[in-house]
Design a protein around this motif. Structure first.
Motif, mmCIF file in Angstrom:
data_model
loop_
_atom_site.group_PDB
_atom_site.id
_atom_site.type_symbol
_atom_site.label_atom_id
_atom_site.label_comp_id
_atom_site.label_asym_id
_atom_site.label_seq_id
_atom_site.Cartn_x
_atom_site.Cartn_y
_atom_site.Cartn_z
ATOM 1 N N GLU A 135 39.266 -47.278 20.090
ATOM 2 C CA GLU A 135 38.427 -47.611 21.172
ATOM 3 C C GLU A 135 39.258 -48.168 22.363
ATOM 4 O O GLU A 135 38.878 -47.865 23.611
ATOM 5 C CB GLU A 135 37.330 -48.848 20.990
ATOM 6 C CG GLU A 135 36.405 -48.198 19.918
ATOM 7 C CD GLU A 135 36.804 -48.362 18.568
ATOM 8 O OE1 GLU A 135 38.063 -48.749 18.001
ATOM 9 O OE2 GLU A 135 36.017 -47.686 17.629
ATOM 10 N N ALA A 136 40.255 -48.941 22.226
ATOM 11 C CA ALA A 136 40.973 -49.595 23.107
ATOM 12 C C ALA A 136 41.783 -48.254 23.868
ATOM 13 O O ALA A 136 42.061 -48.199 25.040
ATOM 14 C CB ALA A 136 42.137 -50.536 22.578
ATOM 15 N N PHE A 137 42.261 -47.160 23.110
ATOM 16 C CA PHE A 137 42.934 -46.130 23.540
ATOM 17 C C PHE A 137 42.029 -45.529 24.471
ATOM 18 O O PHE A 137 42.238 -44.810 25.776
ATOM 19 C CB PHE A 137 43.292 -45.240 22.317
ATOM 20 C CG PHE A 137 43.981 -43.869 22.857
ATOM 21 C CD1 PHE A 137 45.271 -43.863 23.486
ATOM 22 C CD2 PHE A 137 43.166 -42.787 22.790
ATOM 23 C CE1 PHE A 137 45.724 -42.550 23.533
ATOM 24 C CE2 PHE A 137 43.746 -41.279 23.232
ATOM 25 C CZ PHE A 137 45.041 -41.289 23.680
ATOM 26 N N ILE A 138 40.656 -44.907 23.891
ATOM 27 C CA ILE A 138 39.688 -44.165 24.844
ATOM 28 C C ILE A 138 39.456 -44.794 26.047
ATOM 29 O O ILE A 138 39.306 -44.406 27.266
ATOM 30 C CB ILE A 138 38.605 -43.940 23.963
ATOM 31 C CG1 ILE A 138 38.821 -43.096 22.984
ATOM 32 C CG2 ILE A 138 37.450 -43.537 24.937
ATOM 33 C CD1 ILE A 138 37.803 -42.663 21.639
ATOM 34 N N GLY A 139 39.049 -46.037 26.101
ATOM 35 C CA GLY A 139 38.787 -46.916 27.249
ATOM 36 C C GLY A 139 40.024 -46.978 28.242
ATOM 37 O O GLY A 139 39.711 -46.541 29.372
ATOM 38 N N ALA A 140 41.188 -46.913 27.817
ATOM 39 C CA ALA A 140 42.322 -47.041 28.441
ATOM 40 C C ALA A 140 42.565 -45.501 29.255
ATOM 41 O O ALA A 140 42.721 -45.327 30.452
ATOM 42 C CB ALA A 140 43.547 -47.409 27.991
ATOM 43 N N VAL A 141 42.340 -44.564 28.430
ATOM 44 C CA VAL A 141 42.529 -43.286 29.007
ATOM 45 C C VAL A 141 41.478 -42.981 30.264
ATOM 46 O O VAL A 141 41.731 -42.424 31.304
ATOM 47 C CB VAL A 141 42.098 -42.077 28.115
ATOM 48 C CG1 VAL A 141 41.680 -40.759 28.593
ATOM 49 C CG2 VAL A 141 42.936 -42.019 26.921
ATOM 50 N N ARG A 142 40.195 -43.473 30.019
ATOM 51 C CA ARG A 142 39.201 -43.287 31.211
ATOM 52 C C ARG A 142 39.655 -44.004 32.229
ATOM 53 O O ARG A 142 39.413 -43.624 33.578
ATOM 54 C CB ARG A 142 37.749 -43.725 30.430
ATOM 55 C CG ARG A 142 37.253 -42.738 29.373
ATOM 56 C CD ARG A 142 36.048 -43.381 28.839
ATOM 57 N NE ARG A 142 35.389 -42.328 27.801
ATOM 58 C CZ ARG A 142 34.566 -42.631 27.047
ATOM 59 N NH1 ARG A 142 34.275 -43.874 26.617
ATOM 60 N NH2 ARG A 142 33.962 -41.736 26.349
ATOM 61 N N GLU A 143 39.957 -45.291 32.253
ATOM 62 C CA GLU A 143 40.338 -46.280 33.403
ATOM 63 C C GLU A 143 41.450 -45.562 34.165
ATOM 64 O O GLU A 143 41.420 -45.396 35.270
ATOM 65 C CB GLU A 143 40.722 -47.658 32.771
ATOM 66 C CG GLU A 143 39.450 -48.481 32.387
ATOM 67 C CD GLU A 143 39.897 -49.787 31.598
ATOM 68 O OE1 GLU A 143 41.026 -49.998 31.668
ATOM 69 O OE2 GLU A 143 39.102 -50.406 31.115
ATOM 70 N N ARG A 153 46.339 -49.343 23.916
ATOM 71 C CA ARG A 153 45.896 -49.337 25.161
ATOM 72 C C ARG A 153 46.814 -48.805 26.094
ATOM 73 O O ARG A 153 46.720 -48.140 27.090
ATOM 74 C CB ARG A 153 45.449 -50.788 25.757
ATOM 75 C CG ARG A 153 45.113 -50.861 27.099
ATOM 76 C CD ARG A 153 44.152 -52.120 27.389
ATOM 77 N NE ARG A 153 43.956 -52.439 29.034
ATOM 78 C CZ ARG A 153 43.156 -51.513 29.586
ATOM 79 N NH1 ARG A 153 42.034 -50.839 28.816
ATOM 80 N NH2 ARG A 153 42.693 -51.827 30.759
ATOM 81 N N LEU A 154 48.079 -49.341 25.982
ATOM 82 C CA LEU A 154 49.339 -48.696 26.760
ATOM 83 C C LEU A 154 49.458 -47.191 26.519
ATOM 84 O O LEU A 154 49.520 -46.607 27.711
ATOM 85 C CB LEU A 154 50.670 -49.342 26.141
ATOM 86 C CG LEU A 154 51.830 -48.913 26.936
ATOM 87 C CD1 LEU A 154 51.729 -49.056 28.431
ATOM 88 C CD2 LEU A 154 52.900 -49.628 26.335
ATOM 89 N N SER A 155 49.144 -46.599 25.299
ATOM 90 C CA SER A 155 49.314 -45.299 25.351
ATOM 91 C C SER A 155 48.263 -44.653 25.796
ATOM 92 O O SER A 155 48.341 -43.597 26.517
ATOM 93 C CB SER A 155 49.250 -44.896 23.666
ATOM 94 O OG SER A 155 49.026 -43.635 23.651
#
Length: 319
Positions: A208-216, A254-256
């Protein structure tokens, strides 16, 4: 390798990178008979070291007499490599890579080596920037070996991710994103080195952290630097994050996502109009497929090793 298998050996395929080489012994039908490799990549070798390094890996596969064709892609053909195989300019048909192949001088009479060229792109009025690739073109050639008139958008994730636009089996343009190296530098050498860990996306909440960061990052790339420092601040202040390594894994995910999202933001305006093919390792392609899915795009994955072998096989067939 047994004598029986050695008798079946028809040729050798080699992918020679900056830090490693990978080699495969194949029969006439393309079946892999042997695999080998070493950490003697381009960065560790002078030109005179290449033949001994190759023989360390494949020497046991060679017959006592006769010559075996060895087709090599990657950094062995770079200016700092074994012998330069000059870049072919775009547009380039991928079944024609052999027209830029070169043969280095050899001492062992059992070897017949060909080094494949890379591709280059010059800046022009269409806003294509200067760019080069060396090695990835052979994976693209593998795609064309399977689908000769392929048209579409191809992504090759990696330290330096490549996006290539193909029409009818011809490379029209491409773009390189320093995403993998950027992630490595930020995770290992910046203030974030004490904050993040690369534990994949299996820990609870990482996906979820990864997906949210991609969108942002794709939606607001101008805030990328702000969000980077926000990772450090979250580590200090966010009580909702888990403790210990799980916390670092969540922030690493999230960084990724921020790094890949920034990359996808650069090509987002073209993603909707063409099919997307991913070529590479399963883990990295799965991460890119997840990121593309988060932005509403579907993709398919082709295995990177199989693409290299198919591309080198296409070059051999066209020689």
């Amino acid at each position: 390798m047994s004598d029986e298998v050695r008798e079946r050996l028809a040729w050798v395929a080699v992918d020679w990178g900056s830090s490693h080489l990978r080699a495969w012994g194949l029969d006439e039908r393309g079946e892999v008979l042997a695999r080998g490799g070493s950490d003697k990549g381009m960065l560790a070798l002078a030109p005179e070291d290449y033949e001994p390094a190759l023989l360390e890996t494949v020497g046991d596969w060679l017959p006592a007499s006769g010559r075996v064709a060895v087709w090599i892609c990657g950094m062995a053909g770079a200016r700092q490599g074994w012998r330069e195989a000059a870049y072919l300019p775009l547009p380039t048909r991928l079944e024609e890579l052999t027209r830029g192949a070169v043969a280095p001088s050899l001492r062992d009479a059992r070897l017949e080596v060909r080094l494949l060229p890379g591709l280059c792109q010059h800046a022009d009025a269409a806003k294509r920037g200067f760019d080069v690739m060396r090695g990835e073109e052979t994976q693209l050639a593998g795609l064309v070996a399977w689908e000769p008139e392929f048209s579409g958008l191809v992504c090759l994730p990696g330290t330096h991710a490549k996006w290539a636009w193909l029409e009818g089996g011809e490379v029209k343009r491409f773009a390189t994103y320093l995403t993998g190296e950027l992630y490595g530098l930020l995770a290992g050498q910046s203030v974030l080195r004490h904050t993040v860990a690369d534990a994949g996306l299996v820990e609870s909440g990482c996906r979820e952290a990864f997906i949210g960061a991609v969108r942002e990052a794709a939606d607001e790339p101008g805030r990328f630097s702000q969000w980077l420092f926000g990772l450090r601040a979250a580590d200090l202040l966010d009580d909702s994050l888990p403790a210990g390594e799980a916390r670092r894994a969540r922030l690493g995910a999230r960084l990724s996502g921020l790094a890949i999202g920034l990359e996808l933001g650069g090509v987002r305006h073209e993603l909707a109009s063409v099919p997307i093919t991913l070529i590479g390792s399963e883990a990295l392609c799965e991460r890119y497929a997840l990121a593309l899915g988060a932005l509403g795009h579907t993709s398919r994955r082709l295995d990177g090793e199989a693409a290299v072998l198919a591309g080198l096989g296409l070059a051999r067939a066209g020689a």
